[in-house]
Design an enzyme around this catalytic site. Structure first.
Site, PDB file in Angstrom:
ATOM      1  CB  SER A 768      -0.962  -0.033   1.197  1.00  0.00           C
ATOM      2  OG  SER A 768      -1.977   0.915   1.036  1.00  0.00           O
ATOM      3  CG  ASP A 842      -6.891  -2.289  -3.936  1.00  0.00           C
ATOM      4  OD1 ASP A 842      -7.612  -1.823  -3.038  1.00  0.00           O
ATOM      5  OD2 ASP A 842      -5.647  -2.231  -3.908  1.00  0.00           O
ATOM      6  CG  HIS A 876      -5.708  -2.548   0.048  1.00  0.00           C
ATOM      7  ND1 HIS A 876      -5.076  -1.899  -0.980  1.00  0.00           N
ATOM      8  CD2 HIS A 876      -5.087  -2.147   1.185  1.00  0.00           C
ATOM      9  CE1 HIS A 876      -4.110  -1.123  -0.493  1.00  0.00           C
ATOM     10  NE2 HIS A 876      -4.093  -1.263   0.812  1.00  0.00           N
TER      11      HIS A 876
END
EC number: 3.4.21.-
Length: 946
Positions: A768, A842, A876
């Site tokens: 991330s 995601d 994610h």
């Protein structure tokens, strides 16, 4: 920022610990467990504040069982996985899922331990049994993406829900051991268990069950179990009453009644999408309103989506007793929360209604909050909040109107809430900024709400005790200021006073948090402690004890009136890391006497996994109640050290250095090294320099953790602090790249100086915002790293024009910052190999899969050595066994190919290093910066265990 929520005690375990019943070790957490209402797959989502990355989940939620599935199926996934991890390019570019080397695979495939929960009276422990990593087939099930919610339409629940496979109960015996397990019987074979909750008297359990039907999970049915006999049965006599688990599931009202959110019996088939749309999709802003929103995903696209959202989210509430009687209450609606009052006489009911939005998620839809009697009679409407599309992006901006509406935990049928005085806009200067009000559930005619407290910062919650004591929290992110007020809710004669006023970044000054006790009604209030022959008002402060040598957790007896404190417990600071997990003597009404005090503590070391004990006053007798075996014995003798070093601007930095078992630097020489981190934002150099964490914590290894490469003889530099500092009026992002490079240089120089890392064999990686960091470091500090691994990142900030992470400025207000800190704009500078991995689905704001697609194309367009892996069906974070194993294979292949064999003498020569460093400094000085990635997931995902 201090945020208070209603606290509950729920226990869970780290998914990679081994378990051998019945004397198994409980992997419990060190925190206050906060039950927070939120839009998730759980009825009541329990959020835990972990004290360390190694403590992934322990006092874990029993009531939820939903959400993104991080736990899974048997080790044999449904999709085919090649058993050979080939290294040649031809095979590497082929199709199919791969397996990492056995030394990594064996750790990830370790069977999970059960999650645990103490009964309300703390005399029993519920074991919730879990499967291992789920197969990809579970994630591949069709799902609807509506208003920020992902829905499994077949079973009318959130999609990708994790579940338990069985329930067992152990009695906690007086000597601290556990009785043999009593299994909950009657559950259908293969039943998927969710939303497990204790009744207030601890005599029954309620939960939902789904069973497989033609490859799909059925709609969930509510079951109850008698704790004494272990017998389970469906709650409803009718087989056609199903749970609607999109928002709420069910809540206990008293000891024998449940309020259940069900699928309306009159509901027909889902709406069909018209072949010919009724008209064009039109968005208008003809009133010239200022509406700035983040890059939310899974939004409603049209009226058909809005109809689908109504269809799946609409519930009919049903009151059901354990004797089998049931009745419908209230009209069908999109109910999002159901909260009984402390005395179980009233209900606080929240629901959403139209008009919906195509630019924000359902959390900002119009919302009604009402008070009902416990039997479903409407009493009054507290508020009807309009659609909130225009909440400013600045930190501490909030929705207009009543918010944070809750019941007082210490008083029957009393409501409290906050209302903003600045229109919800943090940029507006006004005093007071928030006002906290209080009122009875059914006020007398003409009775106005009572002003409880006025605040100049943003309201952050209340801890209740009684009419003489409550603590009110406020904070302001821009200045990092946080304050705690002492108020007397039952007296207008006692003026509020500030108890603590400090910087939220200053961990050394953190006094700790008050410990709460469970009341007979199931709420949690501040525990008052009575000392013999002392009339003082004492509470317990449970603190992390941050020091320059690392965290030394403590428990203080604190006099609210004088501020005097007495340390009654402290962690062993030499070898062990110990924490206070929970107050166990919490059922007694009124003040707790010191001689009756009982607490649950955890104890671990660098090489010993966490075990749990009861400590009893007055003689401080310790009873160990757990005995878990080591979760990964092959790494039991790994070496761990918290190291400190200095950035060139004087900021003190910290990292945790892990070395493989048996490693001897004098004999083995420098190792290949994996640098894995996540930047953080600070307002002062002093705060950024403070040490966080303990050198004695056990190394928890998650399924995609960088620490897995200890098994491949790598040195791991875990969590090197990357502080991005914006002091005074300066914004941190203004010098992001400069500070990022300086932090990385200092860390790399330190491990090379120690002789544990080969200077030309250091790889950088992150997830991330850590992926964003990785790409920037390869662009602006290529002299430091041999290659990079970037998972689920964002690389082009112009695609997130209305802010990201904690950046409050828009693209148009800070154009240079957005452009210069975007590695996409520096794709031509990236010459070192970079592996990009991203979930195809995601759902995190800011990290659309498109970010990796476009970054890869930019890299490829400049001839960079790069590889992009898109994981089908993954979000994610990655869940399926096939996906996780393939991520590990890709990562290991990349490291073995572009890090391990990298032995260029030129790269490691002192002169070359210096030249690169000087060059990087010049580039960094001319570029802008960035902040931690704005994300939806729990702060636990910022740890290095990703």
């Amino acid at each position: 920022m201090i945020r208070f929520h209603r606290v509950c005690l729920r226990l869970s375990l780290s998914p990679l610990c081994q378990f051998s019943p019945p004397s198994a070790s409980l992997k419990l957490s060190t925190l206050r467990c906060a039950r927070v209402r939120r839009f998730s797959g759980n009825s009541l989502t329990t959020v835990m504040t972990s004290r360390s990355a190694s403590r992934l989940s322990f006092l874990a939620s029993v009531c939820p069982g939903g959400g993104e599935d991080g736990g899974g199926s048997s080790s044999n996934g449904s999709a085919s996985i090649s058993a050979t991890a080939a290294e040649d390019d031809e095979l590497a570019l082929g199709t199919g899922y791969r397996l990492p080397p056995p030394e990594i695979r064996d750790i990830v495939d370790a069977p999970p331990v059960p999650a645990l929960s103490f009964s309300p009276h703390r005399d029993k422990i519920l074991f919730l049994k879990r499967r291992a990593l789920p197969p990809l087939a579970d994630l591949a099930r069709p799902e609807l993406k509506l208003a920020g919610v992902r829905i499994d339409g077949y079973c009318n629940t959130r999609s990708r829900m994790s579940f338990y496979t069985g329930l067992g109960i152990h009695q906690l015996l007086p000597d601290g051991t556990l009785s043999p397990e009593k299994e909950i019987t009657g559950i259908p074979d293969g039943g998927k268990i969710n939303f497990v909750t204790w009744s207030n008297d601890g005599k029954h359990l309620a939960f939902s069950i789904r069973v497989d039907e033609d490859g799909n999970s059925s709609k969930p049915v509510v079951w109850v179990a008698d704790v004494e006999t272990g017998e389970a049965r469906p709650l409803f006599k009718s087989e056609d009453i199903y749970l609607n688990a999109i928002f709420e599931s069910f809540v206990w009202i008293g000891d024998s009644t449940l309020l259940v959110s069900t699928i309306p019996s009159s509901r027909g088939d889902p709406p069909k999408k018209p072949l010919v749309p009724p008209g064009p999709k039109t968005l208008s802003n003809e009133k010239s309103d200022v509406v700035q929103v983040r890059t939310f995903q899974d939004l409603l696209k049209d009226e058909y989506d809005a109809d689908l959202f109504d269809y799946y989210a609409t519930s009919q509430l049903v009151l059901a007793s354990l004797d089998g009687t049931a009745k419908e209450v209230g009209p069908p609606a999109v109910y999002t929360s159901l909260d009984p009052s402390t005395d179980h006489k009233y209900l606080l009911v929240s629901s959403l209604h139209r008009p919906y939005s195509f630019i924000v998620t359902c959390g900002r839809f119009p919302k009604k909050v009402e008070v009902w009697t416990a039997d479903g009679r409407f009493v009054r409407q507290l508020c009807d909040l309009p659609l909130a599309e225009d909440i400013p992006i600045a930190s501490n901006s909030v929705r207009k109107g009543m918010r944070s509406i809750n019941w007082r935990a210490d008083k029957p049928s009393t409501l409290y809430w906050a209302e903003t005085q600045d229109g919800g806009d943090a940029k507006v200067e006004v005093s007071p900024r928030d006002i906290v009000y209080m009122q009875s559930a059914e006020p007398l005619a003409g009775e106005e709400p009572e002003v409880l407290h006025k605040l100049d910062l943003r309201y952050g919650g209340i801890s209740w005790c009684d009419d003489a004591l409550a603590l009110v929290y406020e904070s302001w992110y821009k200045t990092r200021r946080t304050r705690t007020w002492v108020i007397s809710p039952g007296s207008n004669d006692v003026s509020p006073r500030i108890l603590f006023d400090r910087s939220s970044e200053d961990v050394y000054s953190d006094p700790g948090s008050t410990m709460l006790r469970r009341t007979a009604s199931g709420t949690y209030v501040i525990a008052k402690i009575k000392k013999e022959n002392d009339e003082g008002t004492y509470v317990l402060l449970n603190g992390s004890g941050a020091t320059p040598q690392g965290n030394v957790p403590f428990l203080d007896l604190f006099d609210i009136n004088t501020g005097n404190k007495e340390r009654i417990w402290e962690s062993d600071k030499e070898k062990y890391f110990e924490t206070v997990v929970a107050l166990m003597s919490d059922q007694k009404e009124g003040d707790l006497r010191m001689e009756e005090l009982k607490i649950l503590t955890s104890k671990e070391s660098k090489t010993e996994n966490t075990q749990y004990s009861l400590q009893l006053w007055p003689d401080r007798k310790v009873q160990q109640i757990t005995n878990f075996p080591h979760p990964y014995p092959q790494l039991a003798s790994l070496q761990k050290e918290m190291i400190r070093y200095q950035r060139k601007d004087g900021v003190q930095l910290t990292a945790t250095l892990y070395l493989p078992p048996g490693y001897d630097p004098s004999k083995d020489g420098p190792l290949p090294c994996l640098f894995w981190s996540y930047p953080g934002e600070f307002k002062s150099k002093d705060a950024a320099s403070q040490v966080r964490g303990s050198p004695n914590e056990f190394a928890g290894i998650g399924s995609t953790s960088a620490l897995l490469w200890l098994a491949r003889r790598f040195a791991i530099l875990s969590g090197p602090t990357i502080p991005i500092i914006g002091e005074g009026d300066e914004e941190a992002n203004d010098r992001y790249v400069e500070q990022l490079v300086a932090s990385a240089e200092a860390a790399v120089d330190e491990v090379v100086r120690r002789g544990v890392a080969h200077p030309s064999k250091i790889a950088v990686g992150g997830h991330s915002y850590g992926a964003f960091m990785t790409a920037n470091l390869l662009a602006h500090a290529p002299h430091l790293f041999s290659c990079g691994i970037a998972r689920s990142g964002a690389y082009n900030r112009t695609l997130t024009p209305f802010g990201f992470q904690n950046e409050d400025r828009t693209l148009w207000e800070a154009t240079n910052v957005y452009v210069e800190m975007s590695p996409f704009m520096s794709a031509d500078k990236i010459k070192k190999p970079i592996l990009l991995i991203h979930g195809e689905e995601d759902n995190n704001p800011g990290t659309l899969t498109m970010q990796s697609d476009r970054f890869f194309n930019a890299l490829k367009g400049h001839g960079a050595l790069c590889r992009l892996v898109i994981l089908p069906h993954e979000s994610h974070g990655y869940s399926a066994r096939e996906s996780i194993m393939h991520v590990l294979w890709e990562t290991d292949r990349w490291l073995q190919k572009y890090c391990v064999p990298n032995t260029s003498d030129a790269d490691s020569s002192p002169d070359k290093s210096k030249e690169g460093s000087d060059s990087a400094d010049k580039v960094a000085t001319a570029t802008g910066g960035g902040n931690p990635e704005f994300e939806d997931h729990s702060k636990l995902r910022r740890s290095l265990l990703w």
